[in-house]
Each structure stands twice: as C-alpha cells, then as structure tokens.
Write an enzyme that holds these catalytic residues in place. Structure first.
Site, PDB file in Angstrom:
ATOM      1  N   LYS A  52       0.837  -1.197   0.000  1.00 54.33           N
ATOM      2  CA  LYS A  52       0.000   0.000   0.000  1.00 54.33           C
ATOM      3  C   LYS A  52       0.875   1.251   0.000  1.00 54.33           C
ATOM      4  O   LYS A  52       0.626   2.199  -0.739  1.00 54.33           O
ATOM      5  CB  LYS A  52      -0.936  -0.015   1.226  1.00 54.33           C
ATOM      6  CG  LYS A  52      -2.040  -1.069   1.114  1.00 54.33           C
ATOM      7  CD  LYS A  52      -2.830  -1.257   2.404  1.00 54.33           C
ATOM      8  CE  LYS A  52      -3.802  -2.426   2.244  1.00 54.33           C
ATOM      9  NZ  LYS A  52      -4.607  -2.705   3.438  1.00 54.33           N
ATOM     10  N   GLN A  96      -4.866  -1.620   9.838  1.00 58.07           N
ATOM     11  CA  GLN A  96      -4.706  -2.920   9.189  1.00 58.07           C
ATOM     12  C   GLN A  96      -5.294  -4.017  10.077  1.00 58.07           C
ATOM     13  O   GLN A  96      -5.012  -4.072  11.271  1.00 58.07           O
ATOM     14  CB  GLN A  96      -3.216  -3.165   8.881  1.00 58.07           C
ATOM     15  CG  GLN A  96      -2.956  -4.366   8.007  1.00 58.07           C
ATOM     16  CD  GLN A  96      -3.530  -4.242   6.592  1.00 58.07           C
ATOM     17  OE1 GLN A  96      -3.694  -3.162   6.060  1.00 58.07           O
ATOM     18  NE2 GLN A  96      -3.852  -5.374   5.992  1.00 58.07           N
ATOM     19  N   ASP A 119     -10.880   2.680   3.984  1.00 57.48           N
ATOM     20  CA  ASP A 119     -11.157   1.244   3.839  1.00 57.48           C
ATOM     21  C   ASP A 119     -12.645   1.011   3.573  1.00 57.48           C
ATOM     22  O   ASP A 119     -13.041  -0.067   3.124  1.00 57.48           O
ATOM     23  CB  ASP A 119     -10.801   0.507   5.148  1.00 57.48           C
ATOM     24  CG  ASP A 119      -9.497  -0.268   5.044  1.00 57.48           C
ATOM     25  OD1 ASP A 119      -9.136  -0.687   3.932  1.00 57.48           O
ATOM     26  OD2 ASP A 119      -8.871  -0.466   6.094  1.00 57.48           O
TER      27      ASP A 119
HETATM   28  N1  GUN Z   1      -6.786  -6.980   6.182  1.00 54.63           N
HETATM   29  C1  GUN Z   1      -7.045  -7.692   5.073  1.00 54.63           C
HETATM   30  N2  GUN Z   1      -7.576  -6.908   4.105  1.00 54.63           N
HETATM   31  C2  GUN Z   1      -7.648  -5.670   4.628  1.00 54.63           C
HETATM   32  C3  GUN Z   1      -8.091  -4.418   4.121  1.00 54.63           C
HETATM   33  O1  GUN Z   1      -8.555  -4.271   2.977  1.00 54.63           O
HETATM   34  N3  GUN Z   1      -7.988  -3.368   4.970  1.00 54.63           N
HETATM   35  C4  GUN Z   1      -7.513  -3.495   6.230  1.00 54.63           C
HETATM   36  N4  GUN Z   1      -7.476  -2.412   7.004  1.00 54.63           N
HETATM   37  N5  GUN Z   1      -7.090  -4.642   6.736  1.00 54.63           N
HETATM   38  C5  GUN Z   1      -7.160  -5.712   5.932  1.00 54.63           C
END
Ligand code: GUN
Length: 285
Positions: A52, A96, A119
């Site tokens: 990311k 996350q 998100d």
């Molecule tokens: N863990 C797995 N996929 C995601 C996501 O798209 N966002 C976040 N914050 N955590 C995750």
C-alpha cells in the site's frame, strides 16, 4: 481458454488516472495523505502494508505508517485514531486488520471519522452502499476492485446468478451488496452453507473469498462461468496461490482472475482512489 482478468495491468491504468487526479489536487495546494496503523507484527499485514505504501509513493500520495506494539491498549489505539481524525493534514487512515484479540475491532472502526475511512469499513460507509451504486464512493476496496475489474472486461453482472463464497464484513458482505446493486441475483455462501455445490454448480459468476488454497475446484462450477478469486494464500513452499484451483478451472471457465496479479493490485488501487475521494471531500471539492 479462459480470459485472464489481469488485475495488474488494469490496476496500473487505474493508478495512472489516480495520479492525474492527485496532480490536479496538488496544483490546488491539496496534498492527499494516507496513514496506515499497524498493530503487532503479523507477517501478512507487513507485506500488505508495504504494498500500500509503495503504491502511494508511485502516485504521489503522502503515506505514513504508525506501528504500534501488539501490547497496545484499546484506549491507546482509540486515542491515536482521534488524534488522526483531528489532524487536517490526514486525508485518510486505515487500521490494518486483523487486530490482536484484546482489541475490539468494531469499536476501532467506529472511532474512525467516516470521511477519513478509506477502507470503507465504518457503518456509515457500509450502510450508504445499501442505497444504490451511486452511494458507493467509499466502498470497501476489495469488492470495489472486483467490480472495477469486471467493468474493465465489460462483464455485465445484471441478470447473472452470482455466488459469493465468504461472508466477511470486508469482502463477502459488501461484495454481495455491490453485485445486487448491479442487478445480479446474489447468493452469499459461507462455512455453514449446507450444500455449497447446489449454488456454485449453476452460478454464472463466483467470487471466492474463503482463505483456503485451491478451495474452488473445476467440478464445482459450470462451463463458461466467471470466477473471481479473492484469496491470497502462502503455501509451505512459499508460493502464493488463490482460493480457486486455477489450473483445474482455466480450461472450463469463460474468465478467471490469477493469483497473484488479480484482485490484490486492484484492492490497493481502490484504496488510493478512496484516499483521493477523501481528500476531495475534506476540501469540499
Ligand atoms: N486486512 C485484510 N484486508 C484488509 C483491508 O482491505 N484493509 C484493512 N485495514 N485490513 C485488511
């Protein structure tokens, strides 16, 4: 032979569009910034977060990582979120997942300002998408990435029998709603579904998000179906594979996403797009 739904190249063109928007924002003095909060040392999370942040760098989004120890208290995490909510330089933030067991995930998500919730996990953003597709501007990134990939390949889901396998808040449930918003007849299957085959065997479109390597097999799908594989599983050998048995399926289906190079990069691109949307909202653009 199946059409390969190439998320890597489609995400590259999405990122080019995002970069153009960012350049335009910068010329107005707005610098989008994403903050990623990571709790603990979950190895998969470390990889995803790195991807990311690399993508942010590519398109010119400022990114900051806040690393908190596994032992952080819920109150400390909530205080950090509140600080970022108030910080006008922060366009968007994500926490996350998964979080350590002593932290209540719903309370953490609830604490994020919905306008900074890139998100798309906050109840405000999840609720909004139930209205119709015009209200999906802050939709969760993985299902959003699936829709964008299908759109690119002109796969119109309207009237399709779609089966989503997995009912998580971050993929399965919002995916089902987004397909429904586009006129698909949607069945959401999960670990308690009594007879999965009954649903998958007739499906025109299957989205699989169960986190089990090679779970969806050729004998479970009909010829000419479209398969979208959301899984990212690391085998003991180190190889990354999806939830679908790609080799078995590719001779039978009309289209399929590879893993890696399918939905993963689309998810990251959609996160950056949501960050731009958030920056614009905060600037009242
Ligand atoms: N863990 C797995 N996929 C995601 C996501 O798209 N966002 C976040 N914050 N955590 C995750």
């Amino acid at each position: 032979m199946a059409t390969l739904l190439d998320g890597r190249s489609v995400s590259d063109s999405l990122l080019t569009e995002v970069k153009q928007e960012i350049d335009a924002l910068k010329s107005k003095g707005i610098a989008p910034k994403l903050v990623v909060i990571v709790v603990g040392e979950n190895p998969a999370s470390q990889v995803y977060v790195r991807k990311k942040q690399e993508a942010c760098e590519k398109v010119g989004i400022l990114s900051e990582r806040v690393s908190l120890p596994e032992s952080v208290t819920q109150a400390e995490l909530l205080a950090k979120i509140e600080e970022l909510n108030k910080d006008a330089s922060v366009s968007g933030m994500i926490v996350q997942l998964p979080l350590p067991a002593h932290i209540e995930e719903p309370l953490v998500i609830k604490a994020i300002n919905p306008y900074k919730d890139v998100d798309g996990f906050h109840a405000y953003n999840i609720g909004k998408m139930f209205l119709n597709k015009d209200f999906e501007d802050m939709a969760p990134c993985t299902p959003k990435g699936v829709i964008k990939l299908l759109d690119f390949y002109k796969i119109d889901v309207s009237g399709m029998d779609a089966v989503v396998i997995g009912k998580s808040n971050i993929v399965g449930k919002p995916m089902s709603v987004m397909l429904l918003n586009r006129g698909a007849t949607v069945t959401t299957c999960h670990s308690r579904t009594k007879n999965l085959l009954k649903y998958t065997a007739d499906a025109d479109l299957i989205v699989v998000a169960v986190g089990k390597a090679g779970f969806l097999k050729a004998e479970m799908v009909k010829e000419g179906a479209v398969v979208v594989d959301v899984g990212i599983n690391r085998l003991e050998s180190g190889k990354i594979v999806g939830d679908a048995d790609f080799e078995g399926l590719e001779g039978k289906v009309a289209a399929i996403t590879p893993v890696p190079g399918g939905i993963g990069p689309m998810t990251v691109a959609c996160l950056l797009q949501n960050t731009v949307t958030a920056a614009k909202k905060q600037a009242n653009l």
